[in-house]
Design an enzyme around this catalytic site. Structure first.
Site, PDB file in Angstrom:
ATOM      1  CG  ASP B 115      22.701  27.953 -36.269  1.00  0.00           C
ATOM      2  OD1 ASP B 115      22.597  27.196 -37.252  1.00  0.00           O
ATOM      3  OD2 ASP B 115      21.794  28.700 -35.844  1.00  0.00           O
ATOM      4  CB  CYS B 153      33.606  27.202 -48.069  1.00  0.00           C
ATOM      5  SG  CYS B 153      32.364  25.934 -47.768  1.00  0.00           S
ATOM      6  CB  CYS B 168      15.098   3.913 -24.776  1.00  0.00           C
ATOM      7  SG  CYS B 168      16.363   3.399 -25.910  1.00  0.00           S
ATOM      8  CB  CYS B 435      31.761  26.498 -51.527  1.00  0.00           C
ATOM      9  SG  CYS B 435      32.944  25.179 -51.440  1.00  0.00           S
TER      10      CYS B 435
END
Lengths: 349, 625
Positions: B115, B153, B168, B435
């Protein structure tokens, strides 16, 4: 398996690396005793790595007094002349290393490497010789080879942005287990003297140029009576002359392929700090992988070099997972960024 | 030592380091030794004991302090005259915008999660500042160089997403220990100690809705005066006993599966624990909640030891009791944290009891902690090597030596004699949505999916946007920000709960959405395709995003096809829940016409594919020449 369990404190501290080599690997590290001589940038990096990893003990030898020059690339020496005045490099580095990991015993040994008796090395599992002359490396390597107890022997040199690691494990046996069978291998490591005197004609063409360049520098330093690393651009003509002679003596023709690398190696011999980090890291990595296999062999009361070797499941795992030990040279050059392993031995013998 | 030219580039450079952890400590040291004099560090973390085996700038006495600050102080001790500025903050904070990034000559990443890496990549692109990216796991590592317009990038190839499991499998049919861990951590722990308002699939899904009576939900409610141990046993019997029993009633499920065994506390534990040892009374509670533990009082010392069913059951009950006895205030807003000892103990025990029930091998606390916390193993040496390589690339970037840029892999086993393998970087991927400005395609059920699903599962999770804004034509459907008035916020919140086709400006098949993040200065278009059905196993999100993954093989040999499957992402303690030993499929070789070999390419060979590791080099990429 081998004695005590790791303490709670050790488990917490070494958590992330135990996830790499397991609790047994960690126990083996904590029982290893390392001797290190010649502490400049690359060796300082190496020492930091093994102290953090948690080896049993590290014994440092470097009687040189701390001065401006010794500060380069060596973060173990604080640049405060009040603190280091009159102290040796080993003493100052030892103080810094102790802080990194209070569980590792760090100490200083005084003396001259070339005159140490063989028995001195008995108490170590690993001997690392940094930045020494050809004669000293050879002398220590020969003494070490006569020991009843087998230890691993490494030399390391870093000049400018180039580095060489040499490894001698003598006759090193290991096994690899496939699903069906256990295969036994034996690696023969040439001594330092053997490894540097192999006729160049027998060395494969694509071998790193640094191998040859380092041999030229060794001859230069020895014949001119220089200390390791003591040279400048003024010596270029003499160095190139020696290079030419060596090529001729070895009946190899392309005598000028080393010229540019030799020029780099003598114009500036101070270490390039990123190269120190890289080579000090590789040396520690090579060593820890060796220890996982080696110590266990000793601990099971097995003599490592006998024929009928019985190897526990643990060793097999350690070795087959980590692969063969590095044999027998490693080269790094920051200019092309390659880190190469070269196996240089006289296979025609 | 560096050449004159290098020295002057180094001396005048201003660099930003993001991350002062495993790689960061090594990097800061090597930068300082190499002569860098102006360094900023951003890191939001504080120091923990398990950092000390490799983050060598930190000592035991620093535990709890800011990594960025302590690292700065430690390096100033051996290089006192350089300028280091530390920011104890999240790199995603708004103050670190493109303007902030523009003051630097190069950005060096030593991060531990996808992230933040994506976020920094976007800011570097927006500010047009070169980025040197890195990652390590165990003995493996890599360094890559990202220069806008010159090399790919960081996001030109998609990165492996965190592993997700079909619901499940977790709730009813676990087959691996990790399924039990996910159940214990995401469902049971969250249900008992987390936010009560969160959706939770803890109870078995039954074919008969009548089974899901009101009463079952209430099992988790503890009455004011209810004895904690009784409550704990009730939970135990419910989740490991009657829930399993209820699941067994559904014969269809077990036709081709091993049937689980219901476990009740009375069969495993003595009548009353309190009378036996009175654990909760004399438990070892030290300062700091994260140190609360039931292990010492139960005589369990070694975290690598395997506990039997009885021990696990004891830990389960005692840990639960301890949460209510000592940490009552936190109940209702706890989330699992790998550094929370009691939470790790509880989750380990719960996962093991469930594993026992389903005939899955049990695991030690040490192992369970690794799985639950997604802990990626790390050693000092690899970080040191990688930091050295980062500095070498940073110097090239400062000298603008574009033809010398390399991405370098640090390998565990030599490949073509190389332990450190440099390869030339790849060209930007023309279909990269970050990019380049290529639109994405989203297949979604526009009648059933809500705007909230789109925001959570695509815009935030997949596109990694922090402060998103969504537009359809001229109509603003959603945005996040501090400066919104109440009416707008209410409006957007109402939109979140609507299905796409019911929005004020309905999103239907063929709609084109604009999604932006103003902080990241990233904007992309999404072409919406309506689709009725999704495969619950393979497409659990109920929507499929594509576009930058496969770029069409267009005309001739200059087409730069980039493939994502073998994206390399080795991270130090990353959030990617992927076992590093897992072998990943590698793509077929690219057609000859697309392959461009340069002198250095010999290094990229098949040997690398044999490594049992996530490190794979895709052959489907074109190199920068």
């Amino acid at each position: 398996m081998d004695g005590e369990e790791l303490t709670e404190q050790e488990t917490a501290l070494y958590d992330r690396q135990i996830r790499v080599w397991g609790p047994n690997g960690q126990r083996r590290l904590t029982k290893s005793h390392i001797f290190v001589s010649g502490i400049k940038g690359t060796v300082a990096e190496f020492c930091k790595n093994i102290v953090l990893a948690g080896v049993g003990s590290v014994t440092l030898m470097d009687d040189g007094l701390v001065n401006e020059d010794t500060l380069n690339a060596n973060f173990l020496i604080p640049p405060d002349d009040n603190a280091y005045m009159g102290k040796t490099v080993a003493e100052v580095c030892s103080d810094s290393l102790k802080e990194f990991n209070p569980m590792v015993l760090v100490s200083v040994a005084k003396g001259d490497l070339s005159t140490l008796g063989a028995e001195f090395f008995e108490k170590f599992d690993v001997v690392v010789i940094g930045y020494s002359s050809r004669a000293t490396k050879k002398a220590v390597n020969e003494k070490w080879r006569k020991l009843s107890k087998q230890v691993a022997f490494y030399t390391v040199d870093c000049r400018n942005s180039c580095a060489e690691i040499f490894v001698d494990l003598q006759n090193y046996k290991y096994t690899k287990k496939t699903l069906e069978e256990t295969l036994e291998y034996e690696l023969h490591f040439p001594s330092f003297h053997e490894a540097i005197t192999i006729p160049w004609k027998l060395i494969p063409r694509r071998t790193s140029k640094l191998y040859f360049a380092m041999r030229v520098i060794e001859v230069f330093e020895e014949t001119e009576g220089r200390k390791p690393g003591e040279c400048s651009l003024l010596d270029l003509a003499r160095v190139l002359e020696i290079s030419k002679k060596l090529f001729m003596a070895n009946s190899v023709s392309e005598s000028n392929i080393l010229d540019s690398v030799l020029e780099r190696l003598i114009t500036d011999t101070t270490e390039f700090p990123p190269a120190c980090a890289i080579v000090g890291g590789i040396l520690a990595q090579v060593l820890s992988r060796f220890l996982f296999a080696f110590n266990l062999l000793l601990m099971g009361n097995l003599v490592i070099f006998t024929r009928e070797i019985l190897v526990s499941q643990e060793v097999i795992k350690a070795i087959s997972r980590k692969g063969e030990p590095l044999k027998n040279f490693f080269y790094f050059d920051a200019q092309d960024g390659k880190g190469m392993i070269e196996d240089i031995a006289n296979y025609s013998k | 030592m560096a050449t004159q030219e290098q020295q002057s580039a180094i001396k005048s450079a201003k660099v930003l380091m993001v991350g002062a952890g495993g790689i960061g400590c090594e990097l800061l040291k090597t930068l300082a030794l190499s002569g860098f004099e102006d360094i900023h560090i951003i890191d939001m973390d504080t120091i923990e004991v398990s950092n000390l085996n490799r983050q060598f700038l930190f000592r035991r006495s620093h535990v709890g302090q800011s990594k960025a600050k302590v690292a700065r102080d430690a390096v100033l001790r051996f290089r006192p005259h350089i300028n280091i500025k530390s920011h104890h903050a999240n790199v995603k904070n708004p103050e670190f915008d493109a303007e902030f990034f523009k003051q630097f000559d190069v950005v060096l990443n030593g991060l531990d999660n996808l992230d933040a890496r994506r976020h920094v990549n976007r800011l570097c692109l927006a500010a047009d500042i070169p980025l040197v990216e890195s990652g390590t796991t165990g003995f493996l590592g890599q360094v890559t160089v990202h220069v806008k317009g010159k090399t790919e990038c960081y996001e030109c190839q998609t990165k492996p997403a965190p592993k997700t499991y079909p619901v499940c499998t977790i709730t009813s049919t676990p087959t691996k220990f990790v399924h039990c861990i996910v159940w214990a951590k995401e469902l049971l722990f969250a249900k008992l100690f987390g936010d009560k308002n969160q959706d939770n699939d803890l109870n078995v899904r039954s074919n008969n809705p009548a089974n899901l009576s009101k009463e079952r939900e209430d099992v988790f409610e503890r009455a004011e005066d209810e004895d904690i141990e009784q409550y704990g046993r009730k939970i135990y019997d419910h989740v490991f006993g009657s829930n399993i029993e209820a699941a067994l009633a559904n014969e269809e499920t077990w036709k081709n599966r091993r049937r689980p065994r219901p476990i009740y506390s009375k069969d495993v534990l003595p009548e009353s624990l309190t009378q036996q040892n009175g654990i909760t009374q004399n438990c070892s509670v030290t300062d700091g909640d994260s140190m609360v533990s039931v292990m010492p009082s139960l005589g369990l010392k070694n975290p690598q030891e395997l506990w039997g069913l009885t021990q696990n059951s004891l830990v389960f009950i005692e840990a639960l009791k301890l949460f209510f006895a000592k940490r009552k205030k936190e109940i209702g807003h706890l989330t699992f944290d790998k550094d929370d000892q009691l939470a790790v103990e509880f989750v380990t025990a719960a996962a093991n009891i469930r594993a026992e029930s389903f005939g899955i091998p049990l695991h030690s606390l040490f192992e369970a902690k690794g799985i639950a916390g997604n802990i990626v193993h790390a050693v000092a040496t690899t970080n040191a090597i990688i930091a050295g390589l980062i500095v070498i690339e940073a110097i090239k970037v400062l000298k603008k030596d574009a033809n010398k840029y390399r991405m370098t892999y640090c390998l565990e086993h030599p490949s073509r004699k190389m332990l450190l393998m440099p390869v030339e970087p790849f060209e930007p991927n023309p279909s990269c949505y970050v990019c380049s400005k290529t639109p994405l395609v989203l297949e979604i059920n526009t009648q059933k999916s809500k705007l909230r699903d789109l925001v959570d599962r695509i815009v935030k999770a997949k596109l990694g946007m922090n402060l998103p804004l969504i537009m359809h034509g001229a109509s603003l459907l959603y945005e996040v920000g501090d400066d919104l008035d109440d009416i707008m916020v209410a409006n957007y919140n109402a939109n979140l709960e609507k299905s796409l086709s019911e929005l004020p400006s309905p999103i239907v098949n063929g709609s084109i959405l604009t999604v932006e993040d103003l902080q990241q200065e990233l904007s992309c278009k999404i072409n919406v395709k309506h689709r009725e059905e999704f495969d619950e196993e393979k497409e659990p999100e109920g929507m499929v995003l594509s576009g930058w993954t496969q770029s069409p093989a267009t005309n001739g040999d200059n087409a730069s096809t980039s493939n994502n499957e073998n994206a390399i992402d080795v991270t130090e303690s990353s959030s990617v829940a992927e076992t590093p030993t897992k072998k990943r499929r590698h793509s077929e070789t690219q057609p000859e016409s697309h392959k461009k070999e340069t002198e250095n390419v010999e290094s990229e060979d098949d040997d690398l594919m044999e490594i049992e590791n996530p490190m794979m080099v895709s052959k489907k990429k074109k190199r920068v020449e």
